[in-house]
Enzyme design. Structure first.
Site, short mmCIF file in Angstrom:
data_model
loop_
_atom_site.label_atom_id
_atom_site.label_comp_id
_atom_site.label_asym_id
_atom_site.label_seq_id
_atom_site.Cartn_x
_atom_site.Cartn_y
_atom_site.Cartn_z
N THR A 6 4.02 1.48 -0.80
CA THR A 6 4.78 1.48 -2.06
C THR A 6 3.90 1.99 -3.20
O THR A 6 4.33 2.79 -4.03
CB THR A 6 5.26 0.06 -2.36
OG1 THR A 6 6.07 -0.42 -1.27
CG2 THR A 6 6.09 -0.01 -3.64
N PHE A 61 4.86 -8.48 -8.47
CA PHE A 61 6.10 -9.01 -7.89
C PHE A 61 6.81 -9.81 -8.97
O PHE A 61 6.17 -10.41 -9.84
CB PHE A 61 5.81 -9.89 -6.68
CG PHE A 61 5.55 -9.12 -5.41
CD1 PHE A 61 4.43 -8.30 -5.29
CD2 PHE A 61 6.41 -9.22 -4.33
CE1 PHE A 61 4.18 -7.60 -4.13
CE2 PHE A 61 6.18 -8.51 -3.15
CZ PHE A 61 5.06 -7.70 -3.06
N TRP A 84 7.11 -0.78 -8.30
CA TRP A 84 8.22 -1.20 -7.42
C TRP A 84 9.49 -1.35 -8.24
O TRP A 84 10.56 -0.89 -7.85
CB TRP A 84 7.86 -2.53 -6.74
CG TRP A 84 8.90 -3.03 -5.79
CD1 TRP A 84 9.05 -2.69 -4.47
CD2 TRP A 84 9.96 -3.95 -6.09
NE1 TRP A 84 10.14 -3.35 -3.93
CE2 TRP A 84 10.72 -4.14 -4.91
CE3 TRP A 84 10.35 -4.64 -7.25
CZ2 TRP A 84 11.82 -4.98 -4.84
CZ3 TRP A 84 11.45 -5.48 -7.19
CH2 TRP A 84 12.18 -5.64 -6.00
N ARG A 110 2.10 7.58 6.62
CA ARG A 110 2.38 7.60 8.03
C ARG A 110 3.88 7.44 8.30
O ARG A 110 4.63 6.96 7.46
CB ARG A 110 1.62 6.45 8.73
CG ARG A 110 0.11 6.69 8.85
CD ARG A 110 -0.58 5.40 9.17
NE ARG A 110 -0.36 4.46 8.09
CZ ARG A 110 -0.44 3.15 8.23
NH1 ARG A 110 -0.73 2.61 9.39
NH2 ARG A 110 -0.21 2.36 7.19
N ALA A 148 -3.26 0.17 11.96
CA ALA A 148 -4.69 0.02 11.64
C ALA A 148 -5.32 -1.21 12.29
O ALA A 148 -6.54 -1.38 12.24
CB ALA A 148 -4.88 -0.07 10.13
N PHE A 173 -3.08 -1.78 6.72
CA PHE A 173 -3.56 -3.15 6.57
C PHE A 173 -4.68 -3.23 5.52
O PHE A 173 -4.67 -2.48 4.54
CB PHE A 173 -3.99 -3.73 7.93
CG PHE A 173 -2.83 -3.94 8.87
CD1 PHE A 173 -2.84 -3.45 10.17
CD2 PHE A 173 -1.69 -4.60 8.43
CE1 PHE A 173 -1.75 -3.62 11.01
CE2 PHE A 173 -0.59 -4.78 9.26
CZ PHE A 173 -0.63 -4.28 10.55
N LYS A 232 8.08 -6.58 10.37
CA LYS A 232 7.52 -6.12 9.12
C LYS A 232 8.41 -5.15 8.36
O LYS A 232 8.34 -5.02 7.15
CB LYS A 232 6.14 -5.47 9.36
CG LYS A 232 5.44 -5.21 8.06
CD LYS A 232 4.04 -4.76 8.26
CE LYS A 232 3.46 -4.41 6.94
NZ LYS A 232 4.26 -3.35 6.29
N LYS A 264 0.86 -1.21 0.00
CA LYS A 264 0.00 0.00 0.00
C LYS A 264 0.88 1.24 0.00
O LYS A 264 0.70 2.15 -0.80
CB LYS A 264 -0.88 0.04 1.24
CG LYS A 264 -2.08 -0.85 1.23
CD LYS A 264 -2.90 -0.62 2.48
CE LYS A 264 -2.00 -0.77 3.71
NZ LYS A 264 -1.36 -2.09 3.83
N1 LIG Z 1 6.05 -5.20 -6.14
C1 LIG Z 1 6.89 -5.50 -5.13
N2 LIG Z 1 7.89 -6.36 -5.32
C2 LIG Z 1 8.74 -6.67 -4.32
N3 LIG Z 1 8.64 -6.17 -3.05
C3 LIG Z 1 7.64 -5.30 -2.82
C4 LIG Z 1 6.72 -4.91 -3.83
N4 LIG Z 1 5.84 -4.02 -3.27
C5 LIG Z 1 6.21 -3.85 -1.98
N5 LIG Z 1 7.29 -4.62 -1.72
C6 LIG Z 1 7.98 -4.74 -0.44
O1 LIG Z 1 7.03 -5.31 0.46
C7 LIG Z 1 7.17 -4.71 1.76
C8 LIG Z 1 5.81 -4.11 2.14
O2 LIG Z 1 5.55 -3.01 1.29
P1 LIG Z 1 4.71 -1.79 1.89
O3 LIG Z 1 4.50 -0.80 0.79
O4 LIG Z 1 5.33 -1.31 3.15
O5 LIG Z 1 3.34 -2.52 2.23
P2 LIG Z 1 2.13 -2.04 3.17
O6 LIG Z 1 2.18 -0.55 3.23
O7 LIG Z 1 0.91 -2.55 2.49
O8 LIG Z 1 2.38 -2.70 4.48
C9 LIG Z 1 8.28 -3.66 1.63
O9 LIG Z 1 9.50 -4.24 2.08
C10 LIG Z 1 8.39 -3.39 0.14
O10 LIG Z 1 9.68 -3.03 -0.26
O1 LIG Z 2 -1.12 -0.24 10.11
C1 LIG Z 2 -0.50 -0.92 9.26
O2 LIG Z 2 0.05 -0.33 8.18
P1 LIG Z 2 0.69 -1.11 6.94
O3 LIG Z 2 -0.42 -1.95 6.35
O4 LIG Z 2 1.15 -0.02 5.98
O5 LIG Z 2 1.81 -1.94 7.49
MG LIG Z 3 2.53 0.65 4.85
#
Ligand SMILES: Nc1ncnc2c1ncn2[C@@H]1O[C@H](COP(=O)(O)OP(=O)(O)O)[C@@H](O)[C@H]1O
Ligand SMILES: O=COP(=O)(O)O
Ligand SMILES: [Mg+2]
Length: 558
Positions: free
Chosen positions: A75, A383, A411, A96, A275, A303, A107, A73
Site C-alpha cells: 500500500t 490507520f 490509504w 510482486r 519473503a 514481510f 492474508k 508495504k
Molecule cells: N492505513 C491503512 N488503513 C487500513 N487498512 C490498511 C492500511 N494500510 C494497509 N491496509 C490494509 O492492510 C492489508 C495489508 O496491506 P498490504 O499493503 O498488502 O501490506 P503488506 O504489503 O505489508 O503485506 C491490506 O488489506 C490493506 O488494504
Molecule cells: O512475502 C510477503 O509479502 P507481504 O509482506 O507483502 O505480504
Molecule cells: Mg505486500
C-alpha cells in the site's frame, strides 16, 4: 465511520487505456502486448533496447515485523509512487504478483489497499496474466520428466532416494506437503516419497525473478539440480532435457506486466516469491526496466526488514548490480503494539505503553537497514483507529534515535496523504547519501554467511546446525557453490524462529532445519525453525467469503 472496501474502491477506478500508461514511460504501443484494455506485457525487445541508459533512483519499501494482516508495504509502495508523481517527479512502482495461497487463505491480495492500490485488483489477485500458472506448469513438467526418466530405465542412474525436486501448486494445501507418488502398480512407475511446495517457493519462481533475460533464464533452468546419483554426483535439469520446454512455457511470463495505480501512474507487477520462504522481491527485469524509464522507482520486499529487505540487499541487489538510494521502513501502531506484547484481539484499544514497548523492534530494524549503508525514513502508515498519543509515541522514539518518521495517510487519501514523505524521499534519493554495500562478501563460507545474517540482523547468539547440514554446505562449497548468497527462510513474526518471541529478542539461537541448493537461482535456501514451504489454510479460509454477487461481480476479495 464506514469505509469502502478495497474492491469497491478498485471497481470505481477511472482507468486509462494501458497504452496511455505505457506512453508515460515512453513505451511505444507496438511494444505492449495487451491483455485486455488495462493490462499489458512489455516486450523483451523493448527491454533489451533500454540497456545502457541512465538509471533513475531506487527506493525500497520494507517494514517492521508484521501482524498477520500485513502493515502496508505494498500500500505504501503504491502510495509513494503516486505521491512522487503528484509532486512532479516521474515515478514508477514495481511490486510482486499475488499468490492464490494468501488470497484464498488468510492474508488477502497484493494490490495495496484503500486509495493506494493498483488496478485491476480482482484480476491481479486471481489469474492476472497467467504467470503463476506458467511457473507451476514449468516446475511440474520437470517433475513429471524426472519420474518419467526413472520409469523408462533411469539411464542417468538417478538415486530414487535422492530426488530433491518436488512439485508445486499455487494454493495453501498442507495435505500435499509430504506424499508418496506412483502408487498403484507397475504401470504407474516407482513409488517415491516427495511432496508439494507452494508455487511462490519454487526455484523456477526465483529464477524468473532473478534472470536478466530469456537466455539467462534458460541457462539457470538448465543449472537446476534435480537429483543426485548414489555417488552423490548431481543431475541437472538439462540432463533431463527439460530446460528448453520449460523456457517455452515461461517465454511470455518472463515479460513484465504493466498496469496502473488508482491515480493512473505506471506500475510493474512481476514475479511473486514470498519473503519468509523465498527471496521476497519482484523481478529484476521489471525493476531494471523501470529504472531505465523513470526518474524514481519505488519497490517493495516482503514481510519485515529481517526477511525481504535483507534478501533484497544481499541477493537481488548483489546479483543485479542494484543499489538502493533510500529505504522507507513502514511502521504501524498496531504492529508496534503487537511487538510490544498486545494480543491480536486487543490491538484496537489505545495502548501507548505497548507502543513504547514495541519500539525496540522498530529501532532494531532502523539499525539493520542503516548497516547496509542506506538512509532510512520511517513511514507511519496511519490507520483510522490510531490515536494521536500512539502516533506521537512512535515519532518521539524515532527522533530520539536520531532518525526521521513521517506520518503517511495514503490509504485514506491517496497521493494527497503522502506528499511530505514523497518530498523527503526524493531529497534523500537525489542527495547521493546512500553508500550501499551487501552485508557479507561472496568469499565468506556458506556457514559464515548464515552466521552473519543470524548475528547481525536477527541478533542471535548462535546458529544451531548439525554435522549433516555442515557437511552438506562443505560439499556444495567443494562443488563450486561457496560464492552463493544465502536465502533465509523463517517466520515473519519474529527476529527469532519463535513466532511468539516479538519485539527485539536477544540471546536466542537460530536452529537450521535443512539447507537446499538452488543452483539455478544462485542461492542456498536455509530453512530455519518450523517454517513450511507449503502453508496450510486457516480454520476459516478467506475463500468462504469469496463469491459472485447477483450482478456477476466478485465479492470477498481484499
Ligand atoms: N492505513 C491503512 N488503513 C487500513 N487498512 C490498511 C492500511 N494500510 C494497509 N491496509 C490494509 O492492510 C492489508 C495489508 O496491506 P498490504 O499493503 O498488502 O501490506 P503488506 O504489503 O505489508 O503485506 C491490506 O488489506 C490493506 O488494504
Ligand atoms: O512475502 C510477503 O509479502 P507481504 O509482506 O507483502 O505480504
Ligand atoms: Mg505486500
Amino acid at each position: 465511520m464506514s469505509f469502502k472496501t478495497d474492491i469497491e474502491i478498485a471497481r470505481e477506478a477511472k482507468k486509462r487505456p494501458i497504452q496511455e500508461i505505457g506512453a508515460k514511460l515512453g513505451i511505444p504501443e507496438a511494444d505492449l502486448l495487451p491483455f485486455g484494455h488495462d493490462k499489458a506485457k512489455v516486450s523483451a525487445d523493448f527491454i533489451a533496447a533500454q540497456r545502457g541508459k541512465k538509471d533513475g533512483k531506487l527506493i525500497l519499501v520494507t517494514a517492521i515485523n508484521p501482524t498477520p494482516a500485513g502493515e502496508g508495504k505494498t500500500t505504501t509502495t503504491v502510495g509513494l509512487g503516486d505521491g512522487l508523481n503528484a509532486i512532479g517527479k516521474k515515478a514508477a512502482i514495481c511490486i510482486r504478483e499475488a499468490s492464490l495461497g494468501p488470497c484464498f487463505g488468510m492474508k488477502g491480495g497484493a494490490a495495496g489497499g484503500g486509495y493506494a492500490q493498483v488496478v485491476p485488483m480482482e484480476e491481479m489477485n486471481l489469474h492476472f496474466t497467467g504467470d503463476f500458472h506458467a511457473i507451476t506448469s514449468a516446475h511440474n513438467l520437470l517433475s513429471a520428466m524426472i519420474d518419467n526418466h526413472i520409469y523408462w530405465g533411469n539411464e542417468l542412474e538417478i538415486d530414487e532416494r535422492r530426488v530433491v525436486w518436488k512439485r508445486v501448486l499455487d494454493m495453501n494445501d498442507r495435505a500435499l506437503r509430504d506424499c508418496v507418488t506412483s502408487l498403484g502398480g507397475v504401470a504407474n512407475g516407482f513409488p517415491r516419497q516427495t511432496g508439494f511446495d507452494i508455487t511462490v517457493a519454487s526455484e523456477v519462481m526465483a529464477i524468473l525473478c532473478l534472470a536478466l533475460d530469456l537466455d539467462d533464464l534458460q541457462k539457470r533452468l538448465g543449472d537446476i539440480i534435480v537429483a543426485y546419483r548414489r555417488d552423490r554426483s548431481p543431475i541437472y535439469c538439462r540432463d533431463i532435457k527439460a530446460d528448453g520446454a520449460m523456457t517455452v512455457l515461461l517465454q511470455q511470463a518472463m515479460q513484465p506486466n504493466l498496469v496502473q495505480t488508482l491515480e493512473n501512474n505506471p506500475a510493474f507487477v512481476h514475479g511473486g516469491p514470498f519473503a519468509n520462504i523465498a527471496h521476497g522481491c519482484n523481478s529484476v527485469v521489471a525493476t531494471t526496466t523501470a529504472l531505465k524509464l523513470a526518474d524514481f522507482v519505488v519497490t517493495e520486499a516482503g514481510f519485515g526488514a529481517d526477511l525481504g529487505a535483507e534478501k533484497f540487499m544481499n541477493i537481488k541487489c548483489r546479483k543485479a548490480g542494484l543499489a538502493p538510494d533510500c529505504v522507507v521502513l513502514v511502521a504501524t501502531v498496531r504492529a508496534m503494539k503487537m511487538n510490544g506484547g498486545v494480543l491480536k484481539a486487543d490491538l484496537a484499544e489505545e495502548n501507548v505503553d505497548a507502543v513504547n514497548a514495541g519500539c525496540s523492534n522498530l529501532g532494531r530494524h532502523i539499525e539493520n537497514v542503516k548497516s547496509f549503508g542506506v538512509p532510512v525514513v520511517v513511514g507511519i502508515n496511519h490507520f483510522s483507529g490510531d490515536t494521536d498519543a500512539e502516533v506521537a509515541a512512535v515519532i518521539n522514539y524515532v527522533e530520539a534515535q536520531g532518525s526521521e518518521a513521517i506520518l503517511c495517510k495514503h490509504w485514506a487519501h491517496g497521493s494527497e496523504g503522502i506528499k511530505e514523505m514523497a518530498t523527503r524521499v526524493a531529497e534523500i534519493a537525489e542527495s547521493g547519501a546512500s553508500q550501499f554495500a551487501p552485508l557479507y562478501a561472496d568469499d565468506l563460507s556458506l556457514m559464515e554467511k548464515i552466521e552473519t545474517v543470524a548475528k547481525r540482523i536477527y541478533r542471535a547468539d548462535e546458529v544451531l546446525a548439525d554435522k549433516k547440514i555442515r557437511d552438506q554446505l562443505r560439499q556444495w562449497e567443494e562443488a563450486g557453490y561457496g560464492h552463493l548468497p544465502v536465502c533465509m527462510a523463517k517466520t515473519q513474526y519474529s527476529f527469532s524462529t519463535d513466532p511468539n518471541l516479538r519485539g527485539a529478542p536477544v540471546g536466542h539461537s537460530l536452529p537450521v532445519r535443512e539447507v537446499r541448493l538452488s543452483a539455478g537461482a544462485g542461492f542456498v535456501v536455509v530453512v530455519c525453525g518450523e517454517i513450511m514451504t507449503m502453508p496450510g489454510l486457516p480454520r476459516v479460509p478467506s475463500a468462504e467469503a469469496i463469491m459472485l454477487n447477483d450482478a456477476g461481480e466478485i465479492e470477498g476479495l481484499f
